[in-house]
Write a protein that holds these residues in place. Structure first.
Motif, PDB file in Angstrom:
ATOM      1  N   PHE A  62      66.829  35.470  47.050  1.00 54.11           N
ATOM      2  CA  PHE A  62      66.190  36.484  47.483  1.00 54.11           C
ATOM      3  C   PHE A  62      64.877  36.267  47.234  1.00 54.11           C
ATOM      4  O   PHE A  62      64.461  36.068  45.999  1.00 54.11           O
ATOM      5  N   PRO A  63      63.911  36.006  48.293  1.00 57.02           N
ATOM      6  CA  PRO A  63      62.683  35.839  47.978  1.00 57.02           C
ATOM      7  C   PRO A  63      62.008  36.958  47.300  1.00 57.02           C
ATOM      8  O   PRO A  63      62.357  38.260  47.167  1.00 57.02           O
ATOM      9  N   ALA A  64      61.008  36.624  46.335  1.00 58.79           N
ATOM     10  CA  ALA A  64      60.474  37.718  45.436  1.00 58.79           C
ATOM     11  C   ALA A  64      58.763  37.445  45.263  1.00 58.79           C
ATOM     12  O   ALA A  64      58.380  36.471  45.398  1.00 58.79           O
ATOM     13  N   VAL A  65      58.157  38.628  45.416  1.00 59.13           N
ATOM     14  CA  VAL A  65      56.627  38.514  45.326  1.00 59.13           C
ATOM     15  C   VAL A  65      56.130  39.361  44.191  1.00 59.13           C
ATOM     16  O   VAL A  65      56.664  40.314  43.989  1.00 59.13           O
ATOM     17  N   THR A  66      55.349  38.526  43.171  1.00 60.68           N
ATOM     18  CA  THR A  66      54.580  39.413  42.258  1.00 60.68           C
ATOM     19  C   THR A  66      53.078  39.420  42.527  1.00 60.68           C
ATOM     20  O   THR A  66      52.504  38.508  43.451  1.00 60.68           O
ATOM     21  N   PHE A  67      52.254  40.431  41.898  1.00 57.79           N
ATOM     22  CA  PHE A  67      51.026  40.244  42.102  1.00 57.79           C
ATOM     23  C   PHE A  67      50.105  41.014  41.133  1.00 57.79           C
ATOM     24  O   PHE A  67      50.760  42.105  40.437  1.00 57.79           O
ATOM     25  N   ASP A  68      49.280  40.772  40.758  1.00 52.24           N
ATOM     26  CA  ASP A  68      48.286  41.445  39.891  1.00 52.24           C
ATOM     27  C   ASP A  68      47.790  42.637  40.674  1.00 52.24           C
ATOM     28  O   ASP A  68      46.731  42.455  41.483  1.00 52.24           O
ATOM     29  N   MET A  69      47.686  43.921  40.101  1.00 54.79           N
ATOM     30  CA  MET A  69      47.094  44.973  40.663  1.00 54.79           C
ATOM     31  C   MET A  69      45.668  44.887  40.380  1.00 54.79           C
ATOM     32  O   MET A  69      45.103  44.097  39.667  1.00 54.79           O
ATOM     33  N   ARG A  70      44.742  45.711  41.080  1.00 53.24           N
ATOM     34  CA  ARG A  70      43.200  45.737  40.732  1.00 53.24           C
ATOM     35  C   ARG A  70      43.058  45.750  39.386  1.00 53.24           C
ATOM     36  O   ARG A  70      43.587  46.400  38.424  1.00 53.24           O
ATOM     37  N   GLY A  71      41.820  44.946  39.002  1.00 50.84           N
ATOM     38  CA  GLY A  71      41.244  44.691  37.771  1.00 50.84           C
ATOM     39  C   GLY A  71      41.855  43.985  36.835  1.00 50.84           C
ATOM     40  O   GLY A  71      41.715  43.839  35.581  1.00 50.84           O
ATOM     41  N   VAL A  72      43.148  43.318  37.181  1.00 51.46           N
ATOM     42  CA  VAL A  72      43.983  42.411  36.556  1.00 51.46           C
ATOM     43  C   VAL A  72      44.043  41.067  36.790  1.00 51.46           C
ATOM     44  O   VAL A  72      44.038  40.628  38.140  1.00 51.46           O
ATOM     45  N   GLY A  73      43.713  40.227  35.793  1.00 51.14           N
ATOM     46  CA  GLY A  73      43.654  38.781  36.000  1.00 51.14           C
ATOM     47  C   GLY A  73      42.690  38.379  37.140  1.00 51.14           C
ATOM     48  O   GLY A  73      41.397  38.764  36.982  1.00 51.14           O
TER      49      GLY A  73
END
Length: 220
Positions: A62-73
């Motif tokens: 299963f392809p998966a996507v992670t992301f930093d929400m606003r103001g993170v990293g």
């Protein structure tokens, strides 16, 4: 498994740093991608905490996507205390995923404070077909910050799974059961015996989380 980095822009022009974890071969034909929402930004939550689960899902096909929400990293903007601004981040990422990854089915997975944030986005995104919460903070103290998110996911008709450790310091098993009594649609819970909130967030339980998520997806 291949990993790519990209930047996703929200409707307000906030730039979110994201990673895409792609299976090395298409093992599944479910046309489904998992979008993972990390724990509370204010307490150091970031996409790196979701990396193990994303990798495990990709290895499972299963392809998966992670992301930093606003103001993170590397993501621009500022984190909010209650997570309502971050709901727009989740919506932006899901829209980008459905337009750019040629999938029309999204599984939204939220961890800790990411669970109420993802829960508030579920019915705002047509492509989201199901939701998984890892350690939803339903307890009284956490509800001061996140209580206004509860209604959205409890009333959503979409299939949902709530995973929690029986020693979660933010939510008792009884509080979880009481909340889910009034939930609409297909609602399941999965309890992990003797495990605390922050233990479950740690890498030790990533493989178990992946297993639970994949079984849930296969049952849809």
């Amino acid at each position: 498994m291949a990993r790519e980095s990209c930047t996703i822009e929200t409707s307000e022009g906030i730039k979110l740093d994201a990673r895409i974890f792609k299976p090395s071969q298409e093992i599944t034909d479910t046309n489904l991608v998992a979008v993972l929402v990390h724990p509370y930004s204010v307490l150091g939550g970031c996409q790196g905490l979701m990396k193990g689960i994303a990798r495990g899902l990709a290895n499972g096909g299963f392809p998966a996507v992670t992301f930093d929400m606003r103001g993170v990293g590397r993501s621009t903007g500022r984190a909010s205390l209650t997570g309502f601004s971050e709901v727009r981040d989740v919506v932006a990422v899901c829209k980008w995923v459905s337009q750019n990854l040629s999938v029309n089915r999204i599984l939204l997975v939220g961890s800790s404070a990411g669970a109420p944030i993802a829960g508030s986005a579920v019915d705002q995104i047509e492509e989201v077909v199901a939701y998984v919460s890892l350690g939803y903070p339903f307890g009284l103290t956490a509800s001061i910050l996140f209580g206004r998110h509860h209604k959205a996911i409890i009333q959503s008709p979409k299939p949902k799974l709530f995973v929690m450790g029986t020693r979660d310091g933010f939510t008792s098993v009884k509080q979880l059961e009481n909340k889910l009594k009034s939930a609409a649609g297909r609602t399941q819970s999965h309890l992990i015996e003797g495990v605390s909130h922050f233990q479950m967030e740690g890498p030790t339980y990533d493989a178990q989380m992946v297993d639970v998520i994949i079984r849930f997806v296969e049952s849809l």
